[in-house]
Design an enzyme around this catalytic site. Structure first.
Site, PDB file in Angstrom:
ATOM      1  N   GLU A  41      -5.875 -11.780   8.661  1.00 14.79           N
ATOM      2  CA  GLU A  41      -5.616 -12.139   7.286  1.00 14.79           C
ATOM      3  C   GLU A  41      -4.593 -13.213   6.786  1.00 14.79           C
ATOM      4  O   GLU A  41      -3.782 -12.901   6.115  1.00 14.79           O
ATOM      5  CB  GLU A  41      -5.081 -10.694   6.663  1.00 14.79           C
ATOM      6  CG  GLU A  41      -6.133  -9.712   6.869  1.00 14.79           C
ATOM      7  CD  GLU A  41      -5.996  -8.216   6.386  1.00 14.79           C
ATOM      8  OE1 GLU A  41      -4.949  -7.875   6.066  1.00 14.79           O
ATOM      9  OE2 GLU A  41      -6.873  -7.611   5.886  1.00 14.79           O
TER      10      GLU A  41
ATOM     11  N   ASN B  24       2.780  -7.336   7.864  1.00 18.29           N
ATOM     12  CA  ASN B  24       3.078  -8.744   7.269  1.00 18.29           C
ATOM     13  C   ASN B  24       4.476  -8.885   7.288  1.00 18.29           C
ATOM     14  O   ASN B  24       5.019  -8.918   6.147  1.00 18.29           O
ATOM     15  CB  ASN B  24       2.039  -8.778   6.146  1.00 18.29           C
ATOM     16  CG  ASN B  24       0.795  -8.457   6.172  1.00 18.29           C
ATOM     17  OD1 ASN B  24       0.345  -9.110   7.027  1.00 18.29           O
ATOM     18  ND2 ASN B  24       0.263  -7.592   5.187  1.00 18.29           N
TER      19      ASN B  24
ATOM     20  N   GLU C 278      -4.904   4.499   1.040  1.00 19.08           N
ATOM     21  CA  GLU C 278      -5.232   3.252   0.491  1.00 19.08           C
ATOM     22  C   GLU C 278      -6.611   3.112  -0.206  1.00 19.08           C
ATOM     23  O   GLU C 278      -6.676   2.727  -1.279  1.00 19.08           O
ATOM     24  CB  GLU C 278      -4.948   2.032   1.508  1.00 19.08           C
ATOM     25  CG  GLU C 278      -5.466   0.635   1.037  1.00 19.08           C
ATOM     26  CD  GLU C 278      -5.265  -0.268   2.154  1.00 19.08           C
ATOM     27  OE1 GLU C 278      -4.826   0.012   3.195  1.00 19.08           O
ATOM     28  OE2 GLU C 278      -5.792  -1.586   1.933  1.00 19.08           O
TER      29      GLU C 278
ATOM     30  N   TRP D  29     -14.692 -11.207   3.061  1.00 19.96           N
ATOM     31  CA  TRP D  29     -13.955 -10.190   3.953  1.00 19.96           C
ATOM     32  C   TRP D  29     -14.960  -9.475   4.739  1.00 19.96           C
ATOM     33  O   TRP D  29     -14.165  -8.876   5.727  1.00 19.96           O
ATOM     34  CB  TRP D  29     -13.502  -9.485   2.717  1.00 19.96           C
ATOM     35  CG  TRP D  29     -12.243 -10.022   1.891  1.00 19.96           C
ATOM     36  CD1 TRP D  29     -12.348 -10.653   0.722  1.00 19.96           C
ATOM     37  CD2 TRP D  29     -10.654 -10.159   2.328  1.00 19.96           C
ATOM     38  NE1 TRP D  29     -11.099 -11.065   0.263  1.00 19.96           N
ATOM     39  CE2 TRP D  29     -10.080 -10.907   1.275  1.00 19.96           C
ATOM     40  CE3 TRP D  29     -10.222  -9.938   3.519  1.00 19.96           C
ATOM     41  CZ2 TRP D  29      -8.651 -11.220   1.513  1.00 19.96           C
ATOM     42  CZ3 TRP D  29      -8.815 -10.181   3.463  1.00 19.96           C
ATOM     43  CH2 TRP D  29      -8.276 -10.807   2.530  1.00 19.96           C
TER      44      TRP D  29
ATOM     45  N   GLU E 249      -4.804   3.981  15.465  1.00 23.09           N
ATOM     46  CA  GLU E 249      -4.335   3.743  14.232  1.00 23.09           C
ATOM     47  C   GLU E 249      -5.090   4.488  13.005  1.00 23.09           C
ATOM     48  O   GLU E 249      -5.910   4.140  12.736  1.00 23.09           O
ATOM     49  CB  GLU E 249      -4.060   2.272  13.914  1.00 23.09           C
ATOM     50  CG  GLU E 249      -3.058   1.836  12.710  1.00 23.09           C
ATOM     51  CD  GLU E 249      -2.778   0.627  12.209  1.00 23.09           C
ATOM     52  OE1 GLU E 249      -2.689  -0.312  13.475  1.00 23.09           O
ATOM     53  OE2 GLU E 249      -2.729   0.124  11.263  1.00 23.09           O
TER      54      GLU E 249
ATOM     55  N   ARG F 277     -17.944  -8.451  10.547  1.00 18.84           N
ATOM     56  CA  ARG F 277     -16.368  -8.341  10.773  1.00 18.84           C
ATOM     57  C   ARG F 277     -16.269  -7.149  11.811  1.00 18.84           C
ATOM     58  O   ARG F 277     -15.303  -7.001  12.629  1.00 18.84           O
ATOM     59  CB  ARG F 277     -16.034  -7.990   9.485  1.00 18.84           C
ATOM     60  CG  ARG F 277     -14.682  -7.238   9.571  1.00 18.84           C
ATOM     61  CD  ARG F 277     -13.667  -7.350   8.201  1.00 18.84           C
ATOM     62  NE  ARG F 277     -12.650  -6.403   8.408  1.00 18.84           N
ATOM     63  CZ  ARG F 277     -11.867  -5.951   7.086  1.00 18.84           C
ATOM     64  NH1 ARG F 277     -12.493  -6.403   6.088  1.00 18.84           N
ATOM     65  NH2 ARG F 277     -10.855  -5.022   7.172  1.00 18.84           N
TER      66      ARG F 277
ATOM     67  N   ARG G 199      -1.790  -5.643  17.526  1.00 17.14           N
ATOM     68  CA  ARG G 199      -2.760  -5.044  16.644  1.00 17.14           C
ATOM     69  C   ARG G 199      -4.102  -5.778  16.784  1.00 17.14           C
ATOM     70  O   ARG G 199      -4.333  -6.965  16.697  1.00 17.14           O
ATOM     71  CB  ARG G 199      -2.450  -5.130  15.376  1.00 17.14           C
ATOM     72  CG  ARG G 199      -1.275  -4.210  15.121  1.00 17.14           C
ATOM     73  CD  ARG G 199      -0.762  -4.309  13.368  1.00 17.14           C
ATOM     74  NE  ARG G 199      -1.470  -3.251  12.587  1.00 17.14           N
ATOM     75  CZ  ARG G 199      -2.045  -3.480  11.627  1.00 17.14           C
ATOM     76  NH1 ARG G 199      -2.167  -4.733  11.024  1.00 17.14           N
ATOM     77  NH2 ARG G 199      -2.777  -2.818  10.855  1.00 17.14           N
TER      78      ARG G 199
ATOM     79  N   ASP H 227     -11.822  -0.750   8.009  1.00 19.38           N
ATOM     80  CA  ASP H 227     -10.619  -0.733   7.577  1.00 19.38           C
ATOM     81  C   ASP H 227     -10.005   0.758   6.939  1.00 19.38           C
ATOM     82  O   ASP H 227     -10.320   0.659   5.714  1.00 19.38           O
ATOM     83  CB  ASP H 227     -10.381  -1.837   6.531  1.00 19.38           C
ATOM     84  CG  ASP H 227      -8.896  -2.038   6.217  1.00 19.38           C
ATOM     85  OD1 ASP H 227      -7.789  -1.433   7.035  1.00 19.38           O
ATOM     86  OD2 ASP H 227      -8.577  -2.787   5.486  1.00 19.38           O
TER      87      ASP H 227
ATOM     88  N   ARG I 108       0.909  -1.060  -0.034  1.00 20.07           N
ATOM     89  CA  ARG I 108       0.041   0.031  -0.020  1.00 20.07           C
ATOM     90  C   ARG I 108       0.944   1.080  -0.093  1.00 20.07           C
ATOM     91  O   ARG I 108       0.411   2.242   0.613  1.00 20.07           O
ATOM     92  CB  ARG I 108      -0.834  -0.054   1.148  1.00 20.07           C
ATOM     93  CG  ARG I 108      -1.631  -1.221   1.365  1.00 20.07           C
ATOM     94  CD  ARG I 108      -2.608  -1.500   0.329  1.00 20.07           C
ATOM     95  NE  ARG I 108      -3.170  -2.862   0.572  1.00 20.07           N
ATOM     96  CZ  ARG I 108      -3.857  -3.586  -0.313  1.00 20.07           C
ATOM     97  NH1 ARG I 108      -4.078  -3.261  -1.359  1.00 20.07           N
ATOM     98  NH2 ARG I 108      -4.472  -4.915  -0.011  1.00 20.07           N
TER      99      ARG I 108
ATOM    100  N   GLU J  15     -15.946  11.714  -0.529  1.00 23.13           N
ATOM    101  CA  GLU J  15     -17.014  10.975  -0.016  1.00 23.13           C
ATOM    102  C   GLU J  15     -18.211  11.024  -0.879  1.00 23.13           C
ATOM    103  O   GLU J  15     -18.835  10.081  -1.022  1.00 23.13           O
ATOM    104  CB  GLU J  15     -17.442  11.497   1.536  1.00 23.13           C
ATOM    105  CG  GLU J  15     -18.504  10.570   2.276  1.00 23.13           C
ATOM    106  CD  GLU J  15     -18.656  11.162   3.899  1.00 23.13           C
ATOM    107  OE1 GLU J  15     -18.941  12.184   3.957  1.00 23.13           O
ATOM    108  OE2 GLU J  15     -19.002  10.216   4.557  1.00 23.13           O
TER     109      GLU J  15
HETATM  110  C1  GCU Z   1      -5.793  -3.790   4.926  1.00 19.87           C
HETATM  111  C2  GCU Z   1      -4.720  -3.543   4.036  1.00 19.87           C
HETATM  112  C3  GCU Z   1      -3.583  -4.759   3.960  1.00 19.87           C
HETATM  113  C4  GCU Z   1      -2.860  -4.549   5.099  1.00 19.87           C
HETATM  114  C5  GCU Z   1      -3.830  -4.599   6.495  1.00 19.87           C
HETATM  115  C6  GCU Z   1      -3.473  -4.455   7.844  1.00 19.87           C
HETATM  116  O1  GCU Z   1      -6.579  -4.766   4.845  1.00 19.87           O
HETATM  117  O2  GCU Z   1      -5.368  -3.664   2.782  1.00 19.87           O
HETATM  118  O3  GCU Z   1      -2.623  -4.205   3.097  1.00 19.87           O
HETATM  119  O4  GCU Z   1      -1.952  -5.520   5.484  1.00 19.87           O
HETATM  120  O5  GCU Z   1      -4.771  -3.760   6.411  1.00 19.87           O
HETATM  121  O6  GCU Z   1      -3.495  -3.347   8.275  1.00 19.87           O
HETATM  122  O7  GCU Z   1      -2.798  -5.434   8.489  1.00 19.87           O
END
Ligand code: GCU
Length: 827
Positions: free
Chosen positions: A287, A206, A395, A544, A389, A338, A321, A367, A164, A513
Site C-alpha cells: 500500500e 504505517n 474496520e 485495489w 492476524e 490480489r 507482514r 482484508d 482505523r 453477514e
Molecule cells: C487495511 C486498512 C489499512 C491498513 C492495512 C494494513 O488495508 O484499511 O488502514 O493500513 O489494512 O493492514 O496494513
C-alpha cells in the site's frame, strides 16, 4: 440501579457478590506473593488479588512477599521454582510450558504457580475471574497456552490519531511524542494480562521514522516500564526507509553495509531503553510503503536485515507482514488476483528467512472481510513460522457502531482443516506450532483501543477483545461460553442479562453477514472511502483488487485453476479440489471462488440473487430485534451502560435497513431480476421525500442511486430559513411507528422536527458524529444514511405529516423518506 459504569475496568470490575455468596467463601489469612521486586508480575498479582478479594468478597487480606511455612490457609502466588526454593512441594505440579500455570484450591490453601512470573499473574487473574463469577468450586489443574505468541497491534500514530480507531485518541502518543501521562497504558496492560496477552506493538504498521528519535526512544522505554509489571513486553513497527529519511543515508537498501550498521545502531539504542524489547513489526512494499523490493532485494533480505540487528540482544522477533500486494492491479486481466499475492510473494522464500523472523498473515487473503477462506499462505510455509492476524476493531464490520461478536467468525478459520501434505492440519494446530514443528508461532490482532473510557467505543465490542485472548490460549474455547463469562464479569450474574447478551452476540455476526455481503462476496462496504456503510459498486473499477466482478449477467471471482485466477490451486490438494468445483464449494464461499449467473441455484435451492435479497431481509430483521431484546435489561444493569448500548443498537437496527436496501437495490438494478417476494424497490409504507410538498427544500440526485430509496433526496435551499416537507397520510386510522430516513453528515448538526398536523411527535439533531465514533462522511451516501423511529404514533386517515428541517453548516437537513409502519412491519 448502581453508579456510573464508564467501562474503564471492562471485565475486571470485581463487583461485589451477593452477601450470602460472599459468606460461603473460605477465607484466607494471607496472600504470599513470592517476589520482592515491585516491578515483578508476581507483585502485581499479589496486589490485584488483594484488591479483587476486597471488592468481590468484602474481605481484607494482607500481602507479603516472605514465605512463612506455618501461615494458616494462605494463598501462595509464585513460580514453580520460587516456590520450590522456599521449600514448597512441587511434586504434584504437572510440567508447565512457557507462560503456563497451575492452580489448586483444594484443601485449606490456594496455590497459584506459574512456569514463569507472567504465568503466575495469569493464574491469579484466572482465580479472580472464577471468584467474580461466584464460583468457589474446588479445583486443581494446570493450563498452558496454545500460541506462544499472543500479541496485539495498535495502529497509533505519533500525532495521536489512530488508523482505523473508533474510540478516541491514542493513549501512547500525541503531537509527535510519547505522552507524559501513561496511566491508561498501564490500565490497558492490566486488561491484556488478564486475557494472557504477552506482547503489544504500540505504533501503526504505517510507521513514521521519527518514532526512532532520541526523545521517542526514551518514551518507548517509559511505555515498556508501565507494562512490564503486567508481564507485557512491547515491540515497535518500523518504517523501512528510516535510514534515508531519518539517518540521512543515500539508500535504505537492506544489503548495504551502512544501512545495516544504521539499523544495528538504532536497535542497540532501543534496547538501552527497552531491554526486553519484543522486536519489530514490518509493513513493507505494501500500500505504497517502501521495502526491500524498492531496492531490488527480496523480502527475505529485508526481513533478515532486521532479524540480524535484533539477534545479538536476545530473543527479539521480526514480524514481517505478508500483506504485500499491488494496489494498482489491472481489473481487465481476468487472471489478476490480489488474493494470490501473499503466496506469490512469500512461498518461494520459505527457506530464506532467519530463525527469528515470523511471517504475520491476515486470516484471509484480502482484508478482514465478513467472510473469507483461510489465507492460503498458511498452507504454503514449512520452515518459515507464522502468526495469524485478526482484527478486533471492526474496520469492515460496522466500526463498533454495529454490534458484531467475531469469535464465531474466527472459529471458522481456526477450526478449518488445510490438509497440508494430505494430513490433518487444523489452522489452530498450525498456529500452535504442533503441525509443522515450529518453535514459535501464534496470534496477533489489531485492536486500536483509544482513550474513550469504553476502550473500543462500545461496551459490547469488548467481548471481542476478551474472546481473542481466550482463543490465543485455547483455540478450542467455545464462543458461547466465552461471551457468557465475559458478560458475567462485565454486567453481572443475572441470568436474563447473561442470556440476552449471549443471544444478541451469537446472532450478530450472521446478521451482519446477512445485511452486508453474502456467499463470500466480501463486506460490500465503501472500500475507497471509509470502509463503513454499503457501497457495492465501489468494490470494482479500481486497482485495489477487492473485486466482485458483478455485471448484468453474473458475479463472483473465478478463482479456479481451470478458468480463473488459480487461487484455488494455492491450497493443498484436497482443499484445492473442493474449491475448484462449484458443486463442492460451500455456499458461503461460492462467490469468493466462482463467477456464476445471478440465477445459479445454490445447494439451498435458492438462486444467488434471491439468496441475496432474502439474506438482507433476514439479517436486518434480526438487527431489529436487538434493541427490543436489550429493553429486557433496563432494570438489570446500570443506566449508563444500558443507555449507551441501547442507543447503538437502535442505530444499528436503522442502519441495517440502509444496508439491506442499498445492496438489494444495487443488484436488482444490475441484473433486473425481481425479488420473488416483491419487496425490493417496492416500499408500500414509504413516502419519498422528493414527492412531498416542499417549501425551502429542493430535490437532489443521490449518487450512487441505491443510497436513497428512489435515488433522490431533499436538502434545504438555505441555511437561514427552515425547509418544510409535507404529505397527506392516506393510511387507515391507527397507531403506527413513524420512521424517518435522513442523512447525518460531517460538517453540520441540522435540526429536525416532525409533526402530525400541528402536533409535534418528535425532534432530533443530525449530530451522530458527536455520539458515535465510526468514520463519518461528508456526502449523502451509505455512511451518512440513517433512520430514526418514533414508536406508537396515532394517525387518522387524511392527517398531514410535516418535517421541518433546519440546516447547519454544510449539512442541509437532508431527508430521504418517511415510513409509516403498522405494528409488526419494518420497512
Ligand atoms: C487495511 C486498512 C489499512 C491498513 C492495512 C494494513 O488495508 O484499511 O488502514 O493500513 O489494512 O493492514 O496494513
Amino acid at each position: 440501579m448502581g453508579s456510573i459504569e464508564d467501562g474503564l475496568s471492562a471485565w475486571l470490575r470485581y463487583a461485589p457478590l451477593p452477601a450470602d455468596l460472599q459468606k460461603s467463601y473460605k477465607s484466607h489469612s494471607k496472600i504470599i506473593a513470592l517476589s520482592s521486586s515491585k516491578t515483578s508480575p508476581i507483585h502485581t498479582a499479589g496486589k490485584e488479588l488483594q484488591d479483587g478479594i476486597r471488592r468481590i468478597l468484602n474481605q481484607e487480606i494482607d500481602v507479603t512477599s516472605s514465605f512463612q511455612p506455618d501461615t494458616p490457609s494462605p494463598i501462595i502466588i509464585g513460580t514453580v521454582s520460587s516456590y520450590a526454593a522456599v521449600g514448597g512441594k512441587i511434586q504434584d505440579v504437572p510440567e508447565l510450558k512457557e507462560d503456563g500455570f497451575f492452580l489448586t484450591t483444594k484443601g485449606e490453601s490456594v496455590l497459584i504457580l506459574g512456569e514463569n512470573e507472567r504465568g503466575a499473574l495469569y493464574g491469579t487473574f484466572e482465580y479472580l475471574s472464577v471468584l467474580a463469577q461466584g464460583n468457589f468450586e474446588e479445583v486443581a489443574y494446570a493450563t498452558n497456552p496454545s500460541g506462544k505468541i499472543r500479541w496485539v497491534n495498535e495502529w497509533d500514530n505519533l500525532d495521536g490519531s489512530i488508523e482505523r480507531g473508533y474510540a478516541g485518541k491514542s493513549f501512547f502518543f500525541k503531537d509527535g511524542k510519547v505522552l507524559q501521562d501513561l496511566t491508561r497504558a498501564a490500565q490497558y496492560a492490566r486488561l491484556l494480562a488478564s486475557i494472557r496477552i504477552n506482547g503489544i506493538v504500540v505504533n501503526n504498521v504505517n510507521a513514521h521514522c521519527s518514532l526512532l528519535n532520541d526523545e521517542n526512544m526514551a518514551g518507548l522505554g517509559r511505555i515498556a516500564d508501565k507494562m512490564r509489571p503486567f508481564g507485557l513486553r512491547i515491540g515497535v513497527a518500523l518504517y523501512f526507509d528510516s535510514p534515508r529519511e531519518l539517518g540521512g543515508l543515500p539508500t535504505s537498501d537492506p544489503l548495504d553495509p551502512a544501512v545495516r550498521a544504521w539499523w544495528n545502531d538504532i536497535t542497540s539504542k532501543l534496547y538501552k531503553h527497552v531491554p526486553d524489547l519484543l522486536g519489530f513489526t514490518i509493513k513493507a512494499n505494501s500500500e505504497g510503503q517502501p521495502g526491500p523490493l524498492t531496492y531490488g532485494r527480496t523480502l527475505a533480505d529485508g526481513a533478515n536485515m532486521f532479524a540480524r540487528a535484533l539477534k545479538p540482544h536476545g530473543d527479539g522477533l521480526v514480524m514481517y507482514r505478508a500483506f504485500v500486494y499491488n494496489h494498482h492491479l489491472d481489473e481487465s486481466d481476468l487472471k489478476n488476483d490480489r488474493a494470490n499475492a501473499a503466496v506469490e510473494y512469500f512461498a518461494h522464500l520459505d527457506a530464506e528467512f532467519d530463525e527469528n523472523v515470523i511471517v504475520q498473515v491476515k486470516f484471509g487473503a484480502i482484508d478482514f472481510q465478513v467472510r473469507e477462506p483461510v489465507n492460503p499462505l498458511l498452507a504454503n510455509l514449512r520452515k518459515t513460522k507464522a502468526v495469524i492476524e485478526f482484527q478486533i476493531c471492526q474496520e469492515y464490520m460496522g466500526q463498533q457502531s454495529h454490534v458484531v461478536y467475531m469469535a464465531p467468525l474466527w472459529k471458522t478459520i481456526l477450526d478449518f482443516d488445510l490438509r497440508i501434505d494430505g494430513k490433518p492440519s487444523l489452522v489452530r494446530d498450525v498456529l500452535s506450532g504442533e503441525r509443522l514443528h515450529w518453535s514459535k508461532s501464534g496470534y496477533t490482532a489489531v485492536v486500536n483501543v483509544g482513550n474513550d473510557t469504553t476502550w473500543l467505543g462500545n461496551h459490547l465490542a469488548m467481548s471481542n477483545l476478551y474472546a481473542y485472548g481466550r482463543l490465543c490460549w485455547n483455540p478450542q474455547a467455545d464462543p458461547v461460553a466465552m461471551v457468557q463469562d465475559w458478560t458475567r464479569l462485565t454486567f453481572g450474574l443475572n441470568k436474563t442479562v447473561v442470556d440476552t447478551i449471549t443471544k444478541i452476540s451469537m446472532e450478530s455476526w450472521p446478521a451482519y453477514e446477512g445485511y452486508s455481503g453474502n456467499l463470500g462476496i466480501q463486506t460490500l462496504c465503501d472500500i475507497i472511502y471509509t470502509h463503513y456503510g454499503p457501497s457495492p459498486g465501489s468494490m470494482d473499477g479500481n486497482g485495489w483488487g477487492q473485486w466482485t466482478r458483478a455485471d448484468a449477467n453474473g458475479l463472483g471471482m473465478d478463482r479456479t485453476v481451470a478458468t480463473g485466477t488459480g487461487n484455488a490451486g494455492q491450497y493443498p490438494e484436497e482443499v484445492a479440489a473442493m474449491y475448484e468445483h462449484i458443486e463442492t464449494t460451500p455456499d458461503d464461499l461460492l462467490l469468493w471462488f466462482h463467477h456464476v449467473p445471478y440465477s445459479h441455484r445454490l445447494k439451498s435451492g435458492k438462486t444467488v440473487i434471491q439468496h441475496f435479497y432474502d439474506a438482507h431481509y433476514v439479517g436486518s430483521a434480526t438487527a431489529q430485534t436487538f434493541p427490543t431484546q436489550w429493553q429486557a435489561l433496563r432494570s438489570l444493569i446500570d443506566d449508563h451502560r444500558f443507555e449507551h448500548v441501547a442507543f447503538r443498537l437502535k442505530y444499528q437496527a436503522g442502519h441495517s435497513i440502509v444496508w439491506r436496501d442499498a445492496v438489494n437495490r444495487f443488484y436488482n438494478a444490475k441484473c433486473g431480476i425481481p425479488d420473488e417476494k416483491n419487496r425490493v424497490g417496492n416500499y408500500k409504507w414509504r413516502i419519498e421525500a422528493h414527492t412531498m410538498e416542499l417549501d425551502g427544500y429542493k430535490v437532489v440526485d443521490v449518487k450512487p442511486a441505491e443510497m436513497a430509496s428512489q435515488g433522490k433526496a431533499i436538502v434545504t435551499t438555505s441555511n437561514d430559513a427552515p425547509g418544510t416537507a409535507k404529505a397527506v397520510l392516506e393510511y387507515p386510522s391507527g397507531t403506527y411507528d413513524v420512521a424517518v430516513n435522513y442523512y447525518d453528515q460531517m460538517g453540520g448538526r441540522s435540526n429536525y422536527e416532525i409533526f402530525i398536523n400541528d402536533r409535534l411527535i418528535g425532534s432530533w439533531k443530525g449530530d451522530l458524529e458527536d455520539k458515535l465514533q465510526h468514520d463519518f462522511s461528508e456526502l449523502l451516501d451509505g455512511h451518512s444514511a440513517t433512520r430514526i423511529t418514533f414508536p406508537g404514533v396515532r394517525i387518522k386517515k387524511g392527517d398531514i405529516v410535516k418535517v421541518v428541517g433546519r440546516a447547519d453548516g454544510n449539512e442541509f437537513a437532508p431527508l430521504d423518506y418517511i415510513s409509516t409502519l403498522p405494528e409488526g412491519v419494518v420497512d
